[in-house]
Design an enzyme around this catalytic site. Sequence first.
Site, short mmCIF file in Angstrom:
data_model
loop_
_atom_site.label_atom_id
_atom_site.label_comp_id
_atom_site.label_asym_id
_atom_site.label_seq_id
_atom_site.Cartn_x
_atom_site.Cartn_y
_atom_site.Cartn_z
N GLY A 26 3.55 -7.04 18.51
CA GLY A 26 4.52 -7.98 19.07
C GLY A 26 5.65 -8.27 18.10
N TYR A 172 -12.88 -7.76 27.88
CA TYR A 172 -11.60 -7.22 27.41
C TYR A 172 -11.10 -6.11 28.34
CZ TYR A 172 -8.06 -5.11 24.41
OH TYR A 172 -6.88 -4.62 23.92
#
Length: 308
Positions: A26, A172
Amino acid sequence: MRYSPADVPDQTGKSVIITGGNGGTGYETAKVLALKGAEVLIAARDGVKGARAVAEIRRARPDAQVRFETLDLSSQADVARFAEARLAEGRRIDVLINNAGIMALPGRQTSVDGHELQLATNFLGHFTLTARLLPLLRGGRTVQLSSIRHRPGRIHLDDLNLERCYSAWKAYDQSKLAMLMFALELDRRSHAHGWGITSVAAHPGYARTGLIGAGPLGSRPVAQLVFRTIYRPFIEPLISHSAADGVLPILMAATTADVPPGGYYGPTTGAELKGPAGPVGMKPHARDETVAAALWEAAERLTGVRFG
């Protein structure tokens, strides 16, 4: 020719929001876009890391238009607060990159709203954020971060919160398959309702970030020791690439002018663990429109938020 940050077109005048942009892939994504001239808003939980990320980007480009705002995606109330602030600003969003995520928590945890924490953070928070920002996204682009782990993933419509049978990877995998299916379903609904959104997905392959150490290993001392002394120095480099390389599919999805709606980008070699960025395939169950529609309806029910 291998895609690189140099291939990212000038982003001057573009407004970008990236969740989880204070670290890992990110941060690297936010940095490239800011250096290319975009106005970047990093949204994440940790304000200290956020301030550090902004300072580091500004060291590389002093006039970079980058700022940080706190956002806890696991909290529906906090997502609403963040979105309302953006709506009050009224700034068009050219690109929303739903990047933040947590991985394979060893034990089942729940959010403040009572949802399984990986589902809440990785998918439901981004679903709500996108829905609430819809008025500012018309004509823009959304990038949902999926994973190669969508392949074994299944959407447990009868138990999305995995209350009956939790496992770290099952949770997940479901959340990352949900993100890929969300990208495709958002594209379909955008076309059907005239929202004007280009919806795509990407995954970074196996990028060397802090995600694995913080997630699957938890606080287990022996596992952490093996990870630091054997796995990380000797095994991981063979099957992974850097965070800077991992962002290339994300940047391609976010900035390529002729990106096809519903496109999916990732590393194209090494079983998609690493390698040059480009369009990649997805498992057939990710394209199941019936399950995608049911997942969308379940997300609306769990969050109380509707699009449009």
